[in-house]
Design a protein around this motif. Structure first.
Motif, mmCIF file in Angstrom:
data_model
loop_
_atom_site.group_PDB
_atom_site.id
_atom_site.type_symbol
_atom_site.label_atom_id
_atom_site.label_comp_id
_atom_site.label_asym_id
_atom_site.label_seq_id
_atom_site.Cartn_x
_atom_site.Cartn_y
_atom_site.Cartn_z
ATOM 1 N N HIS A 113 15.593 -15.835 3.634
ATOM 2 C CA HIS A 113 14.320 -16.641 3.088
ATOM 3 C C HIS A 113 14.625 -17.366 2.013
ATOM 4 O O HIS A 113 15.724 -17.481 1.165
ATOM 5 N N GLY A 114 13.623 -18.632 1.876
ATOM 6 C CA GLY A 114 14.186 -19.595 0.842
ATOM 7 C C GLY A 114 14.929 -20.601 1.445
ATOM 8 O O GLY A 114 15.477 -21.383 0.533
ATOM 9 N N PHE A 115 15.251 -20.716 2.593
ATOM 10 C CA PHE A 115 16.036 -21.864 2.848
ATOM 11 C C PHE A 115 15.325 -23.178 2.999
ATOM 12 O O PHE A 115 13.936 -23.155 3.262
ATOM 13 N N SER A 116 15.904 -24.290 2.784
ATOM 14 C CA SER A 116 15.255 -25.573 3.177
ATOM 15 C C SER A 116 15.131 -25.813 4.446
ATOM 16 O O SER A 116 15.901 -25.515 5.364
ATOM 17 N N ARG A 119 20.862 -26.372 12.582
ATOM 18 C CA ARG A 119 19.477 -26.061 12.398
ATOM 19 C C ARG A 119 19.078 -25.316 11.403
ATOM 20 O O ARG A 119 19.885 -24.412 10.795
ATOM 21 N N ALA A 120 17.989 -25.655 10.879
ATOM 22 C CA ALA A 120 17.433 -24.926 9.675
ATOM 23 C C ALA A 120 16.052 -24.900 9.573
ATOM 24 O O ALA A 120 15.121 -25.724 10.249
ATOM 25 N N ASP A 121 15.397 -23.603 9.051
ATOM 26 C CA ASP A 121 13.942 -23.423 9.035
ATOM 27 C C ASP A 121 13.832 -22.661 7.543
ATOM 28 O O ASP A 121 14.896 -22.395 7.085
ATOM 29 N N GLY A 122 12.911 -22.261 7.126
ATOM 30 C CA GLY A 122 12.537 -21.299 6.270
ATOM 31 C C GLY A 122 13.208 -19.991 6.062
ATOM 32 O O GLY A 122 13.563 -19.504 4.962
ATOM 33 N N ASN A 123 13.640 -19.633 7.179
ATOM 34 C CA ASN A 123 14.188 -18.225 7.413
ATOM 35 C C ASN A 123 15.562 -18.085 8.060
ATOM 36 O O ASN A 123 16.088 -17.044 8.050
ATOM 37 N N THR A 124 15.876 -19.167 8.703
ATOM 38 C CA THR A 124 17.166 -18.684 9.362
ATOM 39 C C THR A 124 17.893 -20.343 9.356
ATOM 40 O O THR A 124 17.510 -21.511 9.177
#
Length: 114
Positions: free
Chosen positions: A48-51, A70-75
């Motif tokens: 958690h806390g990813f950009s 690839r990025a989201d808030g949780n992965t």
């Protein structure tokens, strides 16, 4: 391709224990997770806390940065960078926040049997 899907699934299950981008506390009771694989594999890191902007995250395997696909808030989906066979810490950073380390054990290249 089946082996690849199984590998990615196993990595996803192994990494759910990683608490990414939470400040390191003085008391660490979490068990260190070790994931195994090869350079070029894809690794899905859950936390958690990813950009949500993939460029706002940094993932290092030891001192070698990984390419974030690839990025989201949780992965985060990253490609494991090449380096000598060893076990290295993997750390995620988002700004000044740095995750606890997990370990990645590099395997030598796969050799086909006759």
């Amino acid at each position: 391709m089946t082996h690849f899907k199984l590998f990615v699934t196993a990595l996803m299950l192994s990494i759910t224990a990683m608490m990414a981008c939470s400040p390191n506390s003085t008391e660490n009771t979490a068990e260190v997770v070790t994931v195994e694989g090869r350079a070029g594999n894809f690794l899905l890191i859950k936390g958690h806390g990813f950009s949500e902007d993939k460029h706002g995250n940094k993932v290092n395997f030891g001192n070698v940065p990984a390419q974030i696909l690839r990025a989201d808030g949780n992965t985060l989906l990253v490609q494991v960078p090449a380096q000598a066979a060893s076990t290295v810490p993997v750390v995620v950073a988002v700004g000044d926040n740095v995750s606890n380390a997990m370990l990645f054990a590099y395997h030598p290249k796969l050799v086909a049997a006759k």
